[in-house]
Design an enzyme around this catalytic site. Structure first.
Site, PDB file in Angstrom:
ATOM      1  CB  CYS A   1       3.569   1.004  -0.818  1.00 49.44           C
ATOM      2  SG  CYS A   1       4.570  -0.375  -0.425  1.00 49.44           S
TER       3      CYS A   1
ATOM      4  CD  GLU B   1       4.531   0.924  -6.682  1.00 51.01           C
ATOM      5  OE1 GLU B   1       4.508  -0.281  -6.992  1.00 51.01           O
ATOM      6  OE2 GLU B   1       4.288   1.348  -5.535  1.00 51.01           O
TER       7      GLU B   1
HETATM    8  C1  UN1 Z   1       5.416   1.381   2.637  1.00 52.83           C
HETATM    9  O1  UN1 Z   1       5.301   2.386   1.965  1.00 52.83           O
HETATM   10  O2  UN1 Z   1       5.770   0.330   2.115  1.00 52.83           O
HETATM   11  O3  UN1 Z   1       3.038   5.495   6.090  1.00 52.83           O
HETATM   12  C2  UN1 Z   1       5.171   1.402   4.089  1.00 52.83           C
HETATM   13  C3  UN1 Z   1       4.200   5.237   5.774  1.00 52.83           C
HETATM   14  C4  UN1 Z   1       5.007   4.286   6.608  1.00 52.83           C
HETATM   15  C5  UN1 Z   1       4.886   2.893   6.085  1.00 52.83           C
HETATM   16  C6  UN1 Z   1       5.075   2.793   4.614  1.00 52.83           C
HETATM   17  N1  UN1 Z   1       4.586   4.357   7.974  1.00 52.83           N
HETATM   18  O4  UN1 Z   1       4.712   5.716   4.771  1.00 52.83           O
END
Ligand code: UN1
Length: 499
Positions: A287, A388
């Site tokens: 994400c 996205e």
């Molecule tokens: C996600 O992108 O769904 O900061 C979680 C980060 C990871 C967690 C990502 N520690 O990219």
């Protein structure tokens, strides 16, 4: 490692293993090479009903277990994760596909969360505050809520379940867990280890199956008080609507369209490293992935050239080989979606600088591999700069000032993560203030959140809640304010103003 192979797994409800009531099953296969990982129950609403009933029954006892004792279970779980870190990571690189170093990071994030939330067992701080009346004491305490429905994605198949379940448990709630259908074995292992750590029967239940059946039944079940979901914006909206009639607490962590800004005074080599890691790490399936790069015109060409070289040096392959930089994407549907955005970008007039194709040959044909892809000359309004993609694709946008850069960065519906590379402290502080995201990095990419700060985003990335950090406790507790009058008289707040 001893891969569990094509074994058949069951749900775990009220401490018992059982098949789906319909008898249906589905298979988990490796996105790296198509190997079978295992067969899992394809559950339906009846299975959810059973799991919720078990969680509801277990809640009455679990909520009364002293929080420090609940925390000790999490400490044991953390230790088991440490013991099993390599096995879980090897399984993750096979079932989910991410490269082994990142799989270890995923498990490490759960270890960190286990110890952080375990410690909350001895904190869970409330407030005490003076009363406006004499001989009266008052405080606020956190209380558990009940049964929590946990719906998790496949991209962080150990870390994200830990962000949700560990705070839920230490706060005294019980859980019905639906892991993603792309990573059921990792969900299964997670629950096995929680059970081994001492989570009593019924406190954590796992129900395998799809979002349409299991997820929906969980969201609609009247005895599920809290829903926590990480998924797409579309699913988040559906969940929120479905939960509205029951006035459930809903925590949503949805999409991102995260930008890295590179100013003319930036350390360009550092920026290239940060962008490469953030755009192509986990094959862009975070994400928090950097799917946009907003570069000052003075450095745009040099940055683009360096980025292309860096992307083209990346080696695609199965995640468990140490020299692999980019593993597969999760499944064929994802591969097709990512490729469709390459076509969209080209049609919109963006310039494909590198990548843009499904990788095959050299042992890649049995899996789902996509070449790291960079579009140049992207207009901030193009779909490749707005939507996205959730793959190894990033879009370069040219700007001529920090103000224009921040405007472009903020000009999307999501607000998860952002970053700026600059050596100018004034620009850095302006960006910290003005970037409309839940997470901002200075001189680092858009990924790398740590468990003891809030994680989540603004705008369409969520609905105002955060996971991780102290903020997670707000999702899994209710506040109770308690007033204790020891005056022996009836004192009236707001009325007896002369005391
Ligand atoms: C996600 O992108 O769904 O900061 C979680 C980060 C990871 C967690 C990502 N520690 O990219």
């Amino acid at each position: 490692m001893a891969l569990l192979g094509a074994k058949t797994f069951q749900n775990y409800i009220g401490g018992e293993r059982m098949d789906a009531s319909s008898g249906g099953t589905f298979e988990s296969t490796s996105p790296a090479n198509g190997d079978s990982i295992g067969t899992f129950p394809l559950s339906k609403a009846e299975d959810v009903d059973q799991a919720v009933a078990a969680a509801e029954a277990a809640y009455e006892e679990w909520r009364l277990v002293p929080a420090p004792k609940r925390g000790e279970v999490l400490f044991r779980f953390g230790q088991l994760l440490i013991d099993q870190k390599e096995d879980l990571s090897q399984l993750m690189t096979r079932e989910m596909g991410k490269v082994i170093a990142e799989a270890r990071g995923d498990v490490q994030e759960a270890i960190d969360m286990a110890f952080y939330m375990g410690g909350e067992g001895r904190r869970l701080f409330g407030q005490t505050t003076p009363s406006e009346l004499r001989d009266k004491f008052q405080m606020s305490v956190r209380t558990p809520i009940g049964v929590v429905g946990v719906i998790t994605p496949w991209n962080f198949p150990v870390a994200i379940p830990s962000w949700k379940m560990l705070p839920a448990l230490v706060c005294g709630n019980t859980v019905v867990f639906k892991p993603a259908t792309d990573t059921p074995l990792l969900g299964e292992r997670f629950v096995e280890l929680l059970t081994e750590a001492g989570v009593p029967p019924g406190v954590v239940n796992i129900v395998h199956g799809g979002g349409g059946a299991v997820g929906e039944a969980l969201v609609r079940h009247p005895d599920v008080r809290v829903i926590t979901l990480t998924g797409s914006r579309e699913t988040g909206v559906q969940v929120l609507k479905a939960a509205a009639d029951g006035l459930k607490h809903v925590h949503l962590e949805l999409g991102g369209k995260n930008a890295i800004i590179v100013m003319d005074d930036a350390d360009l080599d550092l920026a290239v490293e940060g962008i490469t890691w953030s755009a192509f790490g986990t094959s862009g399936q975070r994400c928090t992935a950097a799917s946009r790069v907003i570069a000052h015109a003075a450095v745009y060409d040099e940055l683009a050239a360096k980025l292309v070289r860096s992307a083209e040096r990346m080696r695609l392959g199965v995640g468990w080989e140490d020299d692999t930089d980019v593993g597969p994407v999760i499944n064929r549907r994802a591969l097709e979606k990512i490729h469709s955005y390459t076509e969209i970008g080209k049609d919109e007039g963006a310039k494909l600088l590198t990548g843009g194709e499904i990788a095959s040959g050299d042992g890649l044909s049995d899996g789902f591999y996509y070449r790291p892809t960079i579009f140049g000359d992207v207009d901030p309004e193009m779909r490749v700069a707005q939507e996205e993609i959730f793959g190894p694709t990033t879009a370069l946008i040219r700007v001529s000032s920090v103000e224009e850069a921040v405007r472009a960065a903020n000009g999307v519906k999501y607000g998860l993560s952002s970053s700026i590379f600059t050596r100018d402290v004034n620009k850095a502080f302006r960006a910290m203030r003005d970037l409309d995201t839940g997470i901002t990095y200075i001189n680092a990419g858009t990924i790398g959140a740590e468990v003891h700060l809030p994680f989540g985003g603004t705008k369409d990335t969520g609905n105002g809640h955060r996971e991780a950090g102290q903020a997670a406790l707000d999702v899994f507790t209710e506040w109770k304010s308690i007033y204790v009058d020891y005056s022996g008289r009836l004192q009236k707040a707001q009325i007896d103003t002369s005391s």
